[in-house]
Design an enzyme around this catalytic site. Structure first.
Site, PDB file in Angstrom:
ATOM      1  CE1 TYR A  47     -23.677-103.273 -30.735  1.00  0.00           C
ATOM      2  CE2 TYR A  47     -24.051-101.168 -29.673  1.00  0.00           C
ATOM      3  CZ  TYR A  47     -24.490-102.431 -29.994  1.00  0.00           C
ATOM      4  OH  TYR A  47     -25.725-102.844 -29.576  1.00  0.00           O
TER       5      TYR A  47
ATOM      6  CB  SER B 200     -39.218 -94.418 -38.881  1.00  0.00           C
ATOM      7  OG  SER B 200     -38.378 -94.782 -39.964  1.00  0.00           O
TER       8      SER B 200
END
Length: 329
Positions: free
Chosen positions: A55, A214
């Site tokens: 990452y 969401s």
């Protein structure tokens, strides 16, 4: 709320924290806010912190090390490895080949320890199965690291049933990390029954389908990061999937929770052997997600959700074709 991760695994928070987005995966993030978010997660008891050595080429691990400084004993560090980086078509660095070579893993873990400023990693996971290396050799190297006390538990990610079974003959596999949500239910047919038979816990990533569930997106133009390349966010797929999100909103309102909380509660309701790691880079989203453990879905609720949103209803694959090839190997 804690759950046991696998038959012989540790007790960890049912809702963890996916840290990838804190290092630029989904747009810009503020390092100070990201660190505060991790610290708040630990205060709330959400101790499962998920990262990877690739990452932002280690930046995410360094970020976490700042947040857990002096609090290492409160954090359960889950680190994925094996994804190499290489120059893309435009010259920018991006995901490249997978490596499951034992020498690579033995070397990579020490770089992670240095960046995290710790002397052990709780859960060390092979991010994808390397088709060029027998899975037994890959897992054998991780088993050696357990014996040496460098890592405590071994994990797999996005592996096939065959690879999972082979890996389990080498050492105890604590967890399988794989995408699982209302929109990604492919594992229910074979993978989920297999890991339950073998006593392996499930770490469900992208439980909100990278934010779509969401309800934060209204039109394709709202997406200004790497998600624009994902089929579920493109063209007609976007608008078909948006209709499903509106349905989730209606259900959530009736339940007195947010759409994100309903989606997370659904994942947790699929079994006590499942934990989930929604990504958050802001405290308000973290706290909203954490409160999902207080949402109790009845059998009637689950039946209503299933009737409206059965497996396979989502439009589009979860990754572009070139990345789908690395799954289920």
């Amino acid at each position: 709320m804690n759950r046991e991760l696998g038959t012989n695994g540790p007790s960890v928070s049912a809702i963890g924290l996916g840290c990838m987005g804190m290092s630029g995966a989904y747009g810009q993030s503020d390092e100070k806010e990201a660190i505060s978010t991790i610290e708040r997660a630990l205060e709330l008891g959400n101790n499962f912190l998920d990262t990877a050595d690739y990452y932002a080429v280690g930046h995410n691990e360094e970020l976490i090390s700042k947040a857990i400084n002096g609090k290492r004993n409160k954090a359960f560090l889950s680190v994925k490895t094996g994804q190499l980086y290489a120059p893309g078509p435009n010259g920018a660095m991006g995901p490249g080949p997978i490596s499951g070579h034992p020498d690579y893993l033995r070397n990579a873990v020490f770089y992670s320890l240095r960046r995290l400023k710790t002397d052990y990693i709780d859960l060390y996971t092979q991010a994808r199965v390397d088709p060029a290396v027998p899975i037994e050799e890959t897992i054998g190297a991780l088993s050696d690291l357990v014996q040496k006390g460098i890592i405590r538990y071994v994990g797999l990610s996005e592996a096939s049933v065959d690879s999972i079974r082979k890996a389990a003959t080498v050492c105890s596999i604590t967890a399988l990390q794989i995408e699982y949500s209302l929109w990604s239910r492919d594992i229910e047919a074979q993978i989920l029954p297999t890991i339950r038979q073998l006593g392996i816990g499930l770490v469900a990533y992208a439980p909100l389908s990278r934010g779509f569930l969401s309800g934060e997106f209204k039109k394709p133009e709202d997406i200004k990061d790497s998600r624009v390349n994902m089929p579920r966010y493109q063209g007609d797929n976007f608008f078909k999937n948006l209709e499903l999100v509106e349905t989730i909103k209606t259900l959530a309102t009736a339940k007195g929770c947010t759409p994100a909380q309903l989606a997370l509660a659904w994942v947790l309701a699929q079994g006590d052997d499942i934990i989930t790691i929604p990504g958050s880079k802001r405290i308000n989203h973290l706290e909203e997600n954490s409160a999902a453990e207080n949402v109790i879905l009845t059998q009637e609720d689950l039946q209503s959700i299933e009737a409206i949103m059965p497996a396979g209803i989502v439009s589009g694959t979860r990754y572009p074709e070139r990345f789908m090839n690395a799954l289920n190997r």
